[in-house]
Design a protein around this motif. Sequence first.
Motif, PDB file in Angstrom:
ATOM      1  N   GLY A  61       6.167  29.386 -27.688  1.00 55.69           N
ATOM      2  CA  GLY A  61       4.876  29.899 -27.650  1.00 55.69           C
ATOM      3  C   GLY A  61       4.457  31.234 -26.924  1.00 55.69           C
ATOM      4  O   GLY A  61       3.502  31.671 -26.766  1.00 55.69           O
ATOM      5  N   SER A  74      -5.416  34.348 -23.735  1.00 55.97           N
ATOM      6  CA  SER A  74      -4.889  32.985 -23.391  1.00 55.97           C
ATOM      7  C   SER A  74      -3.467  32.676 -24.223  1.00 55.97           C
ATOM      8  O   SER A  74      -3.422  33.526 -25.358  1.00 55.97           O
ATOM      9  N   ARG A  89      -0.358  29.469 -24.697  1.00 55.40           N
ATOM     10  CA  ARG A  89      -0.063  28.302 -24.435  1.00 55.40           C
ATOM     11  C   ARG A  89       1.358  28.076 -24.638  1.00 55.40           C
ATOM     12  O   ARG A  89       1.775  28.064 -25.681  1.00 55.40           O
ATOM     13  N   SER A 146       4.977  25.810 -24.246  1.00 65.94           N
ATOM     14  CA  SER A 146       5.681  24.568 -24.417  1.00 65.94           C
ATOM     15  C   SER A 146       6.868  24.385 -23.752  1.00 65.94           C
ATOM     16  O   SER A 146       7.652  25.435 -24.151  1.00 65.94           O
ATOM     17  N   THR A 172      -2.747  26.048 -16.153  1.00 62.79           N
ATOM     18  CA  THR A 172      -2.773  24.695 -16.145  1.00 62.79           C
ATOM     19  C   THR A 172      -1.450  23.804 -16.669  1.00 62.79           C
ATOM     20  O   THR A 172      -1.115  24.436 -17.944  1.00 62.79           O
ATOM     21  N   SER A 230       3.287  21.280 -21.057  1.00 63.67           N
ATOM     22  CA  SER A 230       2.901  22.424 -21.830  1.00 63.67           C
ATOM     23  C   SER A 230       2.098  23.526 -20.311  1.00 63.67           C
ATOM     24  O   SER A 230       2.082  22.868 -19.418  1.00 63.67           O
ATOM     25  N   GLN A 235      -0.622  26.105 -19.996  1.00 66.25           N
ATOM     26  CA  GLN A 235      -1.646  26.729 -20.605  1.00 66.25           C
ATOM     27  C   GLN A 235      -2.185  27.811 -19.636  1.00 66.25           C
ATOM     28  O   GLN A 235      -2.567  27.744 -18.299  1.00 66.25           O
ATOM     29  N   ASN A 242      -4.702  31.083 -18.878  1.00 65.18           N
ATOM     30  CA  ASN A 242      -5.908  31.713 -19.242  1.00 65.18           C
ATOM     31  C   ASN A 242      -6.133  33.078 -18.431  1.00 65.18           C
ATOM     32  O   ASN A 242      -5.558  33.133 -17.463  1.00 65.18           O
TER      33      ASN A 242
END
Length: 125
Positions: A7, A16, A18, A20, A68, A79, A81, A83
Motif C-alpha cells: 500500500g 491519505s 492505507r 496493509s 488509525t 491496516s 490508515q 490521513n
Amino acid sequence: VQLVESGGGLVQAGGSLRLSCAASGLTGDDYAIGWFRQAPGKEREDIGCIASSDRSTYYADSVKGRFTISSDNAKDTVSLQMNSLQVEDTAVYYCALDYGLHGSGWCRFATFVSWGQGTQVTVSS
C-alpha cells in the motif's frame, strides 16, 4: 511467520494512504502487530500497535489523531490508515509481530521479533 506490507506509494501532503500488513504462518491466535517507520538518516520510530485479543491500540504522539490501526483477524491482516500526511511522514514503513496477550493497550510493551520487508511512503510538498 511471514509479514508482508503493501500500500505504500507517493502522495501529496494532506493526502491519505492505507497500508496493509498480511500475516501468514501464524502459530497462535494472540499476538500484537506493531507499525514502525524509518526515514533516511534517522532511527526507527514507533508508530503504534494493535492487540489481536481485544483490538486495543496504542499510538505514538507524532501520529495520534492522524493514523488509525485496525485489524481483520479473520484475514490475519492489520491496516494502517494514514490521513493528513505530512512531508515528515516520508519513510519506509514496517509491521512487526509479537505473540502473546497484549490487550488493554499493552501492545506498546511487546517485543517485536518478526518483521516485514517494509513499504516506502513518500509525501511530496
